[in-house]
Enzyme design. Sequence first.
Site, PDB file in Angstrom:
ATOM      1  N   GLY A 130       0.867  -1.188   0.000  1.00  0.00           N
ATOM      2  CA  GLY A 130       0.000   0.000   0.000  1.00  0.00           C
ATOM      3  C   GLY A 130       0.897   1.230   0.000  1.00  0.00           C
ATOM      4  O   GLY A 130       2.055   1.168  -0.411  1.00  0.00           O
TER       5      GLY A 130
ATOM      6  N   SER B 280       3.486  -2.156  11.351  1.00  0.00           N
ATOM      7  CA  SER B 280       2.057  -2.098  11.013  1.00  0.00           C
ATOM      8  C   SER B 280       1.196  -2.284  12.270  1.00  0.00           C
ATOM      9  O   SER B 280       0.877  -1.301  12.949  1.00  0.00           O
ATOM     10  CB  SER B 280       1.729  -3.136   9.939  1.00  0.00           C
ATOM     11  N   ARG B 281       0.866  -3.519  12.584  1.00  0.00           N
ATOM     12  CA  ARG B 281       0.157  -3.818  13.819  1.00  0.00           C
ATOM     13  C   ARG B 281       0.763  -5.094  14.405  1.00  0.00           C
ATOM     14  O   ARG B 281       1.032  -6.057  13.679  1.00  0.00           O
ATOM     15  CB  ARG B 281      -1.340  -4.044  13.565  1.00  0.00           C
TER      16      ARG B 281
ATOM     17  N   GLU C  52       0.066  -3.573  23.785  1.00  0.00           N
ATOM     18  CA  GLU C  52       0.750  -2.285  23.939  1.00  0.00           C
ATOM     19  C   GLU C  52       0.149  -1.522  25.108  1.00  0.00           C
ATOM     20  O   GLU C  52      -1.073  -1.495  25.221  1.00  0.00           O
ATOM     21  CB  GLU C  52       0.626  -1.473  22.644  1.00  0.00           C
TER      22      GLU C  52
ATOM     23  N   HIS D 134       5.758   2.086  19.335  1.00  0.00           N
ATOM     24  CA  HIS D 134       4.705   2.489  18.393  1.00  0.00           C
ATOM     25  C   HIS D 134       4.839   3.967  18.016  1.00  0.00           C
ATOM     26  O   HIS D 134       3.929   4.781  18.273  1.00  0.00           O
ATOM     27  CB  HIS D 134       3.310   2.183  18.948  1.00  0.00           C
TER      28      HIS D 134
HETATM   29  C1  GLV Z   1      -0.640   4.208  13.640  1.00  0.00           C
HETATM   30  O1  GLV Z   1      -0.347   3.110  13.958  1.00  0.00           O
HETATM   31  C2  GLV Z   1      -1.709   4.533  12.744  1.00  0.00           C
HETATM   32  O2  GLV Z   1      -2.530   3.660  12.431  1.00  0.00           O
HETATM   33  O3  GLV Z   1      -1.790   5.693  12.325  1.00  0.00           O
END
Ligand code: GLV
Length: 335
Positions: A156, A237-238, A267, A286
């Site tokens: 992306g 990302s996550r 987290e 993060h």
């Molecule tokens: C951060 O992790 C976002 O989704 O902007």
Amino acid sequence: MKPVVYVTRTIPEVALTLLRQYCEVIYRDEMAPPSREELLKNVLNVDAIYCTLNEKIDREVVDASPRLKVVGTMSVGVDHIEVEYATSRGVYVVYTPGVLTETTADLAFALMLATARRVVEGDRMIREGKWKLAWAPTMMLGYDVHGKTLGIIGLGRIGVAVARRAKGFNMKVYYYDVNRRKDIEDELGVQYLELQNLLKISDFISIHVPLTPETRHLIGEKELRMMKPTAIVVNTSRGPVIDEKALVKALREGWIAGAGLDVFEMEPLPPDSPLVDLPNVVLTPHIGSASYDTRNMMAQYAAEGIIKVLKGEEPENLYNRDVVKIRPLHLVKMV
Ligand code: GLV
């Protein structure tokens, strides 16, 4: 009467000023996110919620807010919002795509370089008074990044920005995505591979997919075992995209060489997480989008999206475009 917006926590001033021009703002000026209880209580009489990725905006919250028309999140990820339910209730969801792309790609690259070249370990060595040999032929050897093979999972906006950087490092870039990106393949000379092939061939693997039921634990034990023993995995990302337990095992047992992680299954990362004790891991809290400029832009973009919806105009950062069929914009208009 002005619409009422609940801002869940401290945000950059630029967004607050903007919101105050059009709305009555209930501002919770606290760094920490609200408790669930507080959140549920505060959304009762509001037209808009301005939130971050730490507040779960699920059906209970939507139902607790009968006047709710729009949720604006200061994030590109929307996995904390039950979007389908919000849509079914005519609630607009706006988010912050685009503005954080380059900043997040910078961090992914920083983690790649820091992990491969043992930057944090070196820093620790000096601070702990353990740097005894001024220079030694085999001291603190790491891996080159330039000229190596990068596998991008999820091509992306951010994946593409990472690919562009990799080209500057003369890397060979492959990607896996559920959508084939022929335009980017032609423009940047990146090549598509099935996930398994990408895992086998890559020296570096950087993850850029959203968290969905399909991507949860996309990288588990089976996938980690396919990687090279010299591979380095980077995740901005996550957290739940990687099975963290399996990752710890892979790092401990040397199935892979290292990991640079900005996101975690839980987290903040619990201090007793086994990741903390692993020398071949670089950890950041993060902060993918955490530059002064980008956080200001994100804050403003989320506020602009909320205001647009409340003006009865379609914002460009509307996530759930289908919502206009459930509640047309002219019925939302309040300012
Ligand atoms: C951060 O992790 C976002 O989704 O902007």
